[in-house]
Each structure stands twice: as structure tokens, then as C-alpha cells.
Design a protein around this motif. Sequence first.
Motif, mmCIF file in Angstrom:
data_model
loop_
_atom_site.group_PDB
_atom_site.id
_atom_site.type_symbol
_atom_site.label_atom_id
_atom_site.label_comp_id
_atom_site.label_asym_id
_atom_site.label_seq_id
_atom_site.Cartn_x
_atom_site.Cartn_y
_atom_site.Cartn_z
ATOM 1 N N ASP A 169 0.836 -1.207 0.000
ATOM 2 C CA ASP A 169 0.000 0.000 0.000
ATOM 3 C C ASP A 169 0.865 1.250 0.000
ATOM 4 O O ASP A 169 0.585 2.215 -0.717
ATOM 5 C CB ASP A 169 -0.897 0.013 1.246
ATOM 6 C CG ASP A 169 -2.000 -1.023 1.196
ATOM 7 O OD1 ASP A 169 -3.116 -0.682 0.809
ATOM 8 O OD2 ASP A 169 -1.724 -2.189 1.533
ATOM 9 N N VAL A 170 1.901 1.234 0.821
ATOM 10 C CA VAL A 170 2.750 2.420 0.969
ATOM 11 C C VAL A 170 3.619 2.618 -0.267
ATOM 12 O O VAL A 170 3.672 3.720 -0.835
ATOM 13 C CB VAL A 170 3.608 2.307 2.240
ATOM 14 C CG1 VAL A 170 4.532 3.520 2.369
ATOM 15 C CG2 VAL A 170 2.714 2.195 3.483
ATOM 16 N N TRP A 171 4.292 1.558 -0.727
ATOM 17 C CA TRP A 171 5.146 1.711 -1.908
ATOM 18 C C TRP A 171 4.316 2.114 -3.133
ATOM 19 O O TRP A 171 4.728 2.983 -3.910
ATOM 20 C CB TRP A 171 5.894 0.421 -2.212
ATOM 21 C CG TRP A 171 7.139 0.192 -1.426
ATOM 22 C CD1 TRP A 171 7.470 -0.908 -0.695
ATOM 23 C CD2 TRP A 171 8.261 1.089 -1.298
ATOM 24 N NE1 TRP A 171 8.717 -0.758 -0.105
ATOM 25 C CE2 TRP A 171 9.218 0.454 -0.466
ATOM 26 C CE3 TRP A 171 8.549 2.355 -1.793
ATOM 27 C CZ2 TRP A 171 10.433 1.033 -0.126
ATOM 28 C CZ3 TRP A 171 9.763 2.948 -1.450
ATOM 29 C CH2 TRP A 171 10.683 2.289 -0.634
ATOM 30 N N GLY A 172 3.168 1.473 -3.315
ATOM 31 C CA GLY A 172 2.332 1.817 -4.465
ATOM 32 C C GLY A 172 1.887 3.265 -4.433
ATOM 33 O O GLY A 172 1.868 3.944 -5.473
ATOM 34 N N SER A 173 1.538 3.744 -3.249
ATOM 35 C CA SER A 173 1.098 5.130 -3.111
ATOM 36 C C SER A 173 2.256 6.094 -3.330
ATOM 37 O O SER A 173 2.086 7.148 -3.987
ATOM 38 C CB SER A 173 0.471 5.340 -1.727
ATOM 39 O OG SER A 173 -0.658 4.493 -1.566
ATOM 40 N N ILE A 174 3.430 5.761 -2.820
ATOM 41 C CA ILE A 174 4.605 6.630 -2.990
ATOM 42 C C ILE A 174 4.940 6.782 -4.478
ATOM 43 O O ILE A 174 5.377 7.852 -4.926
ATOM 44 C CB ILE A 174 5.803 6.090 -2.185
ATOM 45 C CG1 ILE A 174 5.570 6.321 -0.682
ATOM 46 C CG2 ILE A 174 7.101 6.756 -2.609
ATOM 47 C CD1 ILE A 174 6.639 5.726 0.209
ATOM 48 N N LYS A 175 4.723 5.747 -5.245
ATOM 49 C CA LYS A 175 4.982 5.835 -6.690
ATOM 50 C C LYS A 175 4.071 6.871 -7.343
ATOM 51 O O LYS A 175 4.472 7.561 -8.286
ATOM 52 C CB LYS A 175 4.822 4.462 -7.340
ATOM 53 C CG LYS A 175 5.941 3.494 -6.965
ATOM 54 C CD LYS A 175 5.688 2.098 -7.505
ATOM 55 C CE LYS A 175 5.870 2.035 -9.001
ATOM 56 N NZ LYS A 175 5.741 0.640 -9.505
ATOM 57 N N PHE A 176 2.833 7.002 -6.850
ATOM 58 C CA PHE A 176 1.957 8.077 -7.321
ATOM 59 C C PHE A 176 2.441 9.427 -6.808
ATOM 60 O O PHE A 176 2.446 10.427 -7.543
ATOM 61 C CB PHE A 176 0.516 7.849 -6.849
ATOM 62 C CG PHE A 176 -0.211 6.750 -7.561
ATOM 63 C CD1 PHE A 176 -0.433 6.825 -8.931
ATOM 64 C CD2 PHE A 176 -0.685 5.652 -6.879
ATOM 65 C CE1 PHE A 176 -1.116 5.821 -9.607
ATOM 66 C CE2 PHE A 176 -1.368 4.643 -7.537
ATOM 67 C CZ PHE A 176 -1.581 4.719 -8.909
ATOM 68 N N TRP A 177 2.860 9.459 -5.547
ATOM 69 C CA TRP A 177 3.183 10.736 -4.902
ATOM 70 C C TRP A 177 4.413 11.413 -5.491
ATOM 71 O O TRP A 177 4.579 12.623 -5.350
ATOM 72 C CB TRP A 177 3.370 10.525 -3.396
ATOM 73 C CG TRP A 177 2.132 10.032 -2.712
ATOM 74 C CD1 TRP A 177 0.855 10.034 -3.212
ATOM 75 C CD2 TRP A 177 2.041 9.429 -1.419
ATOM 76 N NE1 TRP A 177 -0.019 9.491 -2.304
ATOM 77 C CE2 TRP A 177 0.680 9.098 -1.187
ATOM 78 C CE3 TRP A 177 2.969 9.136 -0.417
ATOM 79 C CZ2 TRP A 177 0.241 8.495 -0.019
ATOM 80 C CZ3 TRP A 177 2.538 8.532 0.760
ATOM 81 C CH2 TRP A 177 1.181 8.216 0.952
ATOM 82 N N GLN A 178 5.300 10.653 -6.134
ATOM 83 C CA GLN A 178 6.501 11.282 -6.695
ATOM 84 C C GLN A 178 6.152 12.291 -7.791
ATOM 85 O O GLN A 178 6.967 13.141 -8.146
ATOM 86 C CB GLN A 178 7.457 10.217 -7.232
ATOM 87 C CG GLN A 178 6.940 9.455 -8.438
ATOM 88 C CD GLN A 178 7.925 8.443 -8.970
ATOM 89 O OE1 GLN A 178 9.136 8.677 -8.915
ATOM 90 N NE2 GLN A 178 7.437 7.322 -9.480
ATOM 91 N N ASP A 179 4.922 12.201 -8.318
ATOM 92 C CA ASP A 179 4.473 13.146 -9.347
ATOM 93 C C ASP A 179 3.408 14.118 -8.830
ATOM 94 O O ASP A 179 2.744 14.790 -9.621
ATOM 95 C CB ASP A 179 3.907 12.370 -10.542
ATOM 96 C CG ASP A 179 4.945 11.494 -11.221
ATOM 97 O OD1 ASP A 179 6.082 11.962 -11.410
ATOM 98 O OD2 ASP A 179 4.634 10.319 -11.535
ATOM 99 N N HIS A 180 3.250 14.185 -7.521
ATOM 100 C CA HIS A 180 2.234 15.077 -6.938
ATOM 101 C C HIS A 180 2.645 16.540 -7.113
ATOM 102 O O HIS A 180 3.836 16.873 -7.196
ATOM 103 C CB HIS A 180 2.068 14.754 -5.443
ATOM 104 C CG HIS A 180 0.803 15.293 -4.849
ATOM 105 N ND1 HIS A 180 0.676 16.596 -4.420
ATOM 106 C CD2 HIS A 180 -0.408 14.708 -4.624
ATOM 107 C CE1 HIS A 180 -0.546 16.795 -3.948
ATOM 108 N NE2 HIS A 180 -1.225 15.662 -4.061
ATOM 109 N N ASP A 181 1.663 17.428 -7.147
ATOM 110 C CA ASP A 181 1.938 18.860 -7.307
ATOM 111 C C ASP A 181 2.652 19.454 -6.096
ATOM 112 O O ASP A 181 3.353 20.464 -6.216
ATOM 113 C CB ASP A 181 0.626 19.620 -7.543
ATOM 114 C CG ASP A 181 0.014 19.309 -8.897
ATOM 115 O OD1 ASP A 181 0.750 18.841 -9.787
ATOM 116 O OD2 ASP A 181 -1.205 19.517 -9.058
#
Length: 410
Positions: free
Chosen positions: A286-298
Motif C-alpha cells: 500500500d505504501v510503496w504503491g502510493s509513494i509511486k503516485f506521490w513522486q508526481d504530486h503537485d
Amino acid sequence: MNKKKILNDPVYGFINIPNDLIFDIIEHRYFQRLRRIKQLGLTDLIYPGALHTRFHHALGAMHLMSNALDSLRSKGIEISSEEYDAVMIAILLHDLGHGPFSHTLEFSLFKEVRHEKVSFWMMQRLNQEFKGGLDLAISIFENQYRRPFLHQLVSSQLDIDRLDYLKRDSFFTGVYEGSIGSERIIKMINVVSDQLVVEEKGIYSIENFLSARRLMYWQVYLHKTAVSAEVMLIEIIKRAKHLTQQGIKVLATPALSIFLEQNITSADFEADQDILEVYALLDDNDVWGSIKFWQDHDDNVLSSLSKMLLDRKLFGISFSNDEIGRIVTDDLIQKAMNRFKLPEEEARYFIKTGSVSNSAYIASGQSIKILMKHGSVVDVAEASDLPNIKAMSTIVTKHYLCGPKELLNT
């Protein structure tokens, strides 16, 4: 269906699943979740082989517990079949409540909730499903049973939990100095007045056990790079939680989103059974998958920290025997504000201080007792010719400062 399975463990070889109830517990979704939680959190960033899981550890601890109970029985200690099965279940489930990355996020995803308490709640839920089959196991786990030595085998300063994780963590990290003779220690344990003791001839094995534990803490569990990575992960979760609660969209898995949206406490767990079910869905993925999204967060803080962790561009870190002063941290925060064009509130995510402590043995409380040849029972720290154990009773605290290396080196 044949439930008498044999598992092949890289540390001990073949492990037997002794009965149908234990097989069914292992098959349960709560326990299978432990396959997806690494035993040592982010330590594989330093020791690439440290990819073993809480699932491995729980099964290994169960195996060692079986050896310990058989050894005690061979010495005339009466242990009923009900007690035998119950303590096997208690050690199997002792880490059931660990969250993602084991200890790293224990106080970040929710407040004032230790993993031991979550393990207890999950054991209670399992007990309902198995129609009271875990009653005695829970009593032993909570130290409510009339024979304290059974709880001490599960949780004490010389418990089966530690005997497995030291040997297993040493094996998978390749830090062989941390290896212990768990088999010999198990052969040396005994029971006096329902209290766990170690026979005098095993005292040097205990000294080695404590020495290995101290070494593993500094070289593995509190390795400075591991501490740095854990600090970064904690700051990432804090930032994601802050943004979510400010109404900013932060994409995450459904289970993780709930823990980002709410400040969940122990009272919430106890009042709402659904929270425990959501928690049971959380794991490292859950955490790694979410962090992969967050690297492109505004958000610059969330995206920068996430990308740094994914790419292993970790904070630099330095340890000191003295506390880090405000002058040092304020100066670094100012540098971070200037370098990354951040307001002070956001710059503070990049400059962190804290402390870590290591004590191989604490003589107070549940101490390790030695059964002397003449029949007396003494604390291991009081043994006449073991000055090393007295030294290892000292709590050593180190303070750290961490942040981007380009700031720390200027």
C-alpha cells in the motif's frame, strides 16, 4: 484435506505444522498478510538480502517454541497438550498486529497504538471465528495465565521471539557476528517455581546472545542509513496526511486513504470494529504503491521526498553523543528554505533531529534468571565472572541530525 504440512525454511530446514487449528490460522487472511510486511522495514536499502518477512519470522518462532517445549518436557516440566498448543499459537501470532514496514510507521499512521495491542485485538477477532479456540493462547499472550513461564517464552528478555529474529536477521543480512546459538540456549532453559530460568552451564551462551543483540542493534536495526530512510518515510506519511486533511487530493490505496484522512487512536480501534478490518488490509505494498503516485504530486515536499526514497537518494545523517542544538537546526532549515525555495513550515520536513537508544539487557523488570548448580536463582547481571553483561546493561543513547547531504556538507 491434509493439513499436516511441512514447510522448508532457509534457517532451520523443515518446519512442521502440528495440527489443524494452527494450519487454519496460518491460512487466515490476517496471517497471510504478514507475507507482505518485511521483517526489517527499509533495511534492505543497506543489506540487499534483508527481504524476509514477518511471515518467515512467525513460522520460525513457532518452530523454536516447539523445540523449547519439547526440551522442557524432557526435563520433567509438565506441559499439557492444551498448554502446548496454546503457547504455539501465542508465539505464532505475537507479531500479527505489525503495520507496514514493521516498526517504522507504528506511530505515524495512528496515535498511541502499539503493535502488541493490535495483535491482541486481531487475536480476539480470530478467537470469535474459531469459536473460542484461542482462549488459552490469548490468556498466555496477555500474561493472565497461572503459569508465567509460558508467557515468558513468548515475551521476555530471553524469549523465543528474540531467539528467532536475531538468528534470522543475521542470516538474511549477512551480518554473521549477530548469529546466536539458539538451539543451545533452548537446551539450557528450565523452569523453577513456574518462572523461566537458564541453567548455569548456559551462561556463556547468554553472554553471546546479549552481545549479538547489542551488535545487531548498532549494525543493523539502528544502522545510520536505515534510520535516515525511516525518517524520510515517516516525513512522507506525515506530509501525505497533512495534505489529505487539508482537503488536497492525495492518491492512495483505499485502506491507506482511511488512515491518512483520520487521526485514528486506540479508542477508535476499540469503538469501531471496521477499522481493524481496514487495518488488516494494510501492508508494505500500500505504501510503496502510493509513494509511486506521490513522486508526481503537485506538492513539492511530497513529490521530492517520495522520489528521493524511491531512487535511494537518502538524507545524510550524523550521530552525536550530545543533543543537537537549535542553532544548528535553525541554520540548516534556513539553508533548506533558500536552496529549495520553500517556506519554513515545508523546509522543516527536510531537516530532522531525534535520538536512538540501545541496551542489550535491562536488569530491572523481567530479568534473565540463572539457575546455579547449588540450586539458587540469580540475575544474570549478578553472575560473578561476567563483567561484559554488566556493561551491556547500560543504555546508550545517540542523537542524530539528518537532511539532504548537500546541506549537511556545507
